[in-house]
Design a protein around this motif. Structure first.
Motif, PDB file in Angstrom:
ATOM      1  N   LYS A   3       0.836  -1.201   0.000  1.00 17.07           N
ATOM      2  CA  LYS A   3       0.000   0.000   0.000  1.00 17.07           C
ATOM      3  C   LYS A   3       0.869   1.247   0.000  1.00 17.07           C
ATOM      4  O   LYS A   3       2.063   1.172   0.149  1.00 17.07           O
ATOM      5  CB  LYS A   3      -0.923  -0.024   1.210  1.00 17.07           C
ATOM      6  CG  LYS A   3      -1.856  -1.205   1.172  1.00 17.07           C
ATOM      7  CD  LYS A   3      -2.783  -1.221   2.347  1.00 17.07           C
ATOM      8  CE  LYS A   3      -3.652  -2.474   2.232  1.00 17.07           C
ATOM      9  NZ  LYS A   3      -4.688  -2.505   3.192  1.00 17.07           N
ATOM     10  N   GLY A   4       0.227   2.393  -0.171  1.00 20.76           N
ATOM     11  CA  GLY A   4       0.958   3.646  -0.115  1.00 20.76           C
ATOM     12  C   GLY A   4       0.844   4.479  -1.371  1.00 20.76           C
ATOM     13  O   GLY A   4       1.420   5.549  -1.463  1.00 20.76           O
ATOM     14  N   PHE A   5       0.102   3.987  -2.337  1.00 23.92           N
ATOM     15  CA  PHE A   5      -0.104   4.738  -3.572  1.00 23.92           C
ATOM     16  C   PHE A   5      -1.525   5.297  -3.575  1.00 23.92           C
ATOM     17  O   PHE A   5      -2.468   4.603  -3.238  1.00 23.92           O
ATOM     18  CB  PHE A   5       0.075   3.830  -4.797  1.00 23.92           C
ATOM     19  CG  PHE A   5       1.454   3.256  -4.908  1.00 23.92           C
ATOM     20  CD1 PHE A   5       2.467   3.957  -5.523  1.00 23.92           C
ATOM     21  CD2 PHE A   5       1.743   2.013  -4.390  1.00 23.92           C
ATOM     22  CE1 PHE A   5       3.742   3.432  -5.630  1.00 23.92           C
ATOM     23  CE2 PHE A   5       3.004   1.466  -4.484  1.00 23.92           C
ATOM     24  CZ  PHE A   5       4.008   2.188  -5.105  1.00 23.92           C
ATOM     25  N   SER A   6      -1.654   6.565  -3.962  1.00 25.74           N
ATOM     26  CA  SER A   6      -2.995   7.154  -4.020  1.00 25.74           C
ATOM     27  C   SER A   6      -3.593   7.087  -5.418  1.00 25.74           C
ATOM     28  O   SER A   6      -4.777   7.365  -5.603  1.00 25.74           O
ATOM     29  CB  SER A   6      -2.970   8.603  -3.528  1.00 25.74           C
ATOM     30  OG  SER A   6      -2.163   9.394  -4.366  1.00 25.74           O
ATOM     31  N   PHE A  21      12.508  -4.304  -6.093  1.00 26.28           N
ATOM     32  CA  PHE A  21      11.902  -3.835  -7.333  1.00 26.28           C
ATOM     33  C   PHE A  21      11.630  -2.349  -7.257  1.00 26.28           C
ATOM     34  O   PHE A  21      11.505  -1.777  -6.189  1.00 26.28           O
ATOM     35  CB  PHE A  21      10.620  -4.618  -7.669  1.00 26.28           C
ATOM     36  CG  PHE A  21       9.460  -4.362  -6.748  1.00 26.28           C
ATOM     37  CD1 PHE A  21       8.530  -3.375  -7.029  1.00 26.28           C
ATOM     38  CD2 PHE A  21       9.299  -5.110  -5.595  1.00 26.28           C
ATOM     39  CE1 PHE A  21       7.463  -3.142  -6.183  1.00 26.28           C
ATOM     40  CE2 PHE A  21       8.228  -4.891  -4.741  1.00 26.28           C
ATOM     41  CZ  PHE A  21       7.304  -3.905  -5.039  1.00 26.28           C
ATOM     42  N   VAL A  22      11.566  -1.720  -8.439  1.00 24.75           N
ATOM     43  CA  VAL A  22      11.209  -0.305  -8.535  1.00 24.75           C
ATOM     44  C   VAL A  22       9.808  -0.212  -9.114  1.00 24.75           C
ATOM     45  O   VAL A  22       9.366  -1.084  -9.867  1.00 24.75           O
ATOM     46  CB  VAL A  22      12.210   0.498  -9.395  1.00 24.75           C
ATOM     47  CG1 VAL A  22      13.525   0.679  -8.684  1.00 24.75           C
ATOM     48  CG2 VAL A  22      12.412  -0.136 -10.750  1.00 24.75           C
ATOM     49  N   SER A  23       9.110   0.857  -8.742  1.00 26.81           N
ATOM     50  CA  SER A  23       7.768   1.081  -9.269  1.00 26.81           C
ATOM     51  C   SER A  23       7.572   2.565  -9.515  1.00 26.81           C
ATOM     52  O   SER A  23       8.284   3.409  -8.951  1.00 26.81           O
ATOM     53  CB  SER A  23       6.712   0.583  -8.278  1.00 26.81           C
ATOM     54  OG  SER A  23       6.726   1.400  -7.116  1.00 26.81           O
ATOM     55  N   MET A  35      10.460  -6.853  -1.826  1.00 30.84           N
ATOM     56  CA  MET A  35       9.266  -7.664  -1.999  1.00 30.84           C
ATOM     57  C   MET A  35       8.940  -8.509  -0.765  1.00 30.84           C
ATOM     58  O   MET A  35       7.785  -8.606  -0.365  1.00 30.84           O
ATOM     59  CB  MET A  35       9.395  -8.584  -3.215  1.00 30.84           C
ATOM     60  CG  MET A  35       8.145  -9.413  -3.472  1.00 30.84           C
ATOM     61  SD  MET A  35       8.328 -10.588  -4.801  1.00 30.84           S
ATOM     62  CE  MET A  35       9.590 -11.664  -4.173  1.00 30.84           C
ATOM     63  N   SER A  36       9.940  -9.106  -0.139  1.00 28.96           N
ATOM     64  CA  SER A  36       9.687 -10.059   0.935  1.00 28.96           C
ATOM     65  C   SER A  36       8.964  -9.459   2.132  1.00 28.96           C
ATOM     66  O   SER A  36       8.178 -10.144   2.785  1.00 28.96           O
ATOM     67  CB  SER A  36      10.995 -10.701   1.393  1.00 28.96           C
ATOM     68  OG  SER A  36      11.884  -9.709   1.851  1.00 28.96           O
ATOM     69  N   ASN A  37       9.196  -8.170   2.405  1.00 28.22           N
ATOM     70  CA  ASN A  37       8.526  -7.568   3.564  1.00 28.22           C
ATOM     71  C   ASN A  37       7.670  -6.350   3.201  1.00 28.22           C
ATOM     72  O   ASN A  37       7.038  -5.761   4.064  1.00 28.22           O
ATOM     73  CB  ASN A  37       9.539  -7.200   4.651  1.00 28.22           C
ATOM     74  CG  ASN A  37      10.564  -6.195   4.186  1.00 28.22           C
ATOM     75  OD1 ASN A  37      10.418  -5.545   3.163  1.00 28.22           O
ATOM     76  ND2 ASN A  37      11.630  -6.063   4.954  1.00 28.22           N
ATOM     77  N   GLY A  38       7.670  -5.950   1.931  1.00 32.47           N
ATOM     78  CA  GLY A  38       6.860  -4.829   1.483  1.00 32.47           C
ATOM     79  C   GLY A  38       7.369  -3.466   1.895  1.00 32.47           C
ATOM     80  O   GLY A  38       6.696  -2.469   1.699  1.00 32.47           O
ATOM     81  N   LYS A  39       8.560  -3.407   2.453  1.00 31.47           N
ATOM     82  CA  LYS A  39       9.101  -2.131   2.922  1.00 31.47           C
ATOM     83  C   LYS A  39       9.618  -1.287   1.766  1.00 31.47           C
ATOM     84  O   LYS A  39      10.284  -1.792   0.864  1.00 31.47           O
ATOM     85  CB  LYS A  39      10.249  -2.354   3.903  1.00 31.47           C
ATOM     86  CG  LYS A  39       9.818  -2.684   5.285  1.00 31.47           C
ATOM     87  CD  LYS A  39      11.009  -2.635   6.208  1.00 31.47           C
ATOM     88  CE  LYS A  39      10.535  -2.530   7.639  1.00 31.47           C
ATOM     89  NZ  LYS A  39      11.650  -2.315   8.547  1.00 31.47           N
TER      90      LYS A  39
END
Length: 88
Positions: A3-6, A21-23, A35-39
């Motif tokens: 989460k964290g994207f509006s 990964f980059v987004s 990826m493993s912890n979503g941080k």
């Protein structure tokens, strides 16, 4: 789920065969995640409009993104400010 994207996520690319990964997204965010912890590891700055595409070198030393403002921004390593911008 990360989460964290509006707004919508437009592009995701894994770095090499690792866990990072980059987004980029419609809320002009370009970020590096684990990826493993979503941080979120890094938040690359500079984008001012919808970020459409993101790419990274295999070792993550170079990250590039382009978006609605027509500017390609390039970051190096852990430096979160663009080291180069390519304007139309």
């Amino acid at each position: 789920t990360i989460k964290g994207f509006s707004k919508q996520v437009a592009s995701v690319q894994f770095i090499g065969v690792g866990d990072d990964f980059v987004s980029c997204s419609g809320d002009h965010l370009v970020r590096l995640y684990k990826m493993s912890n979503g941080k979120m590891l890094l938040n690359y700055t500079g984008a001012t409009e919808f970020a459409h595409a993101v790419a990274a070198s295999k070792n993550g030393a170079v990250v590039a993104s382009g978006g609605q403002d027509g500017i390609v921004r390039i970051w190096r390593g852990k430096n979160t400010k663009p080291v180069k911008t390519l304007s139309p």
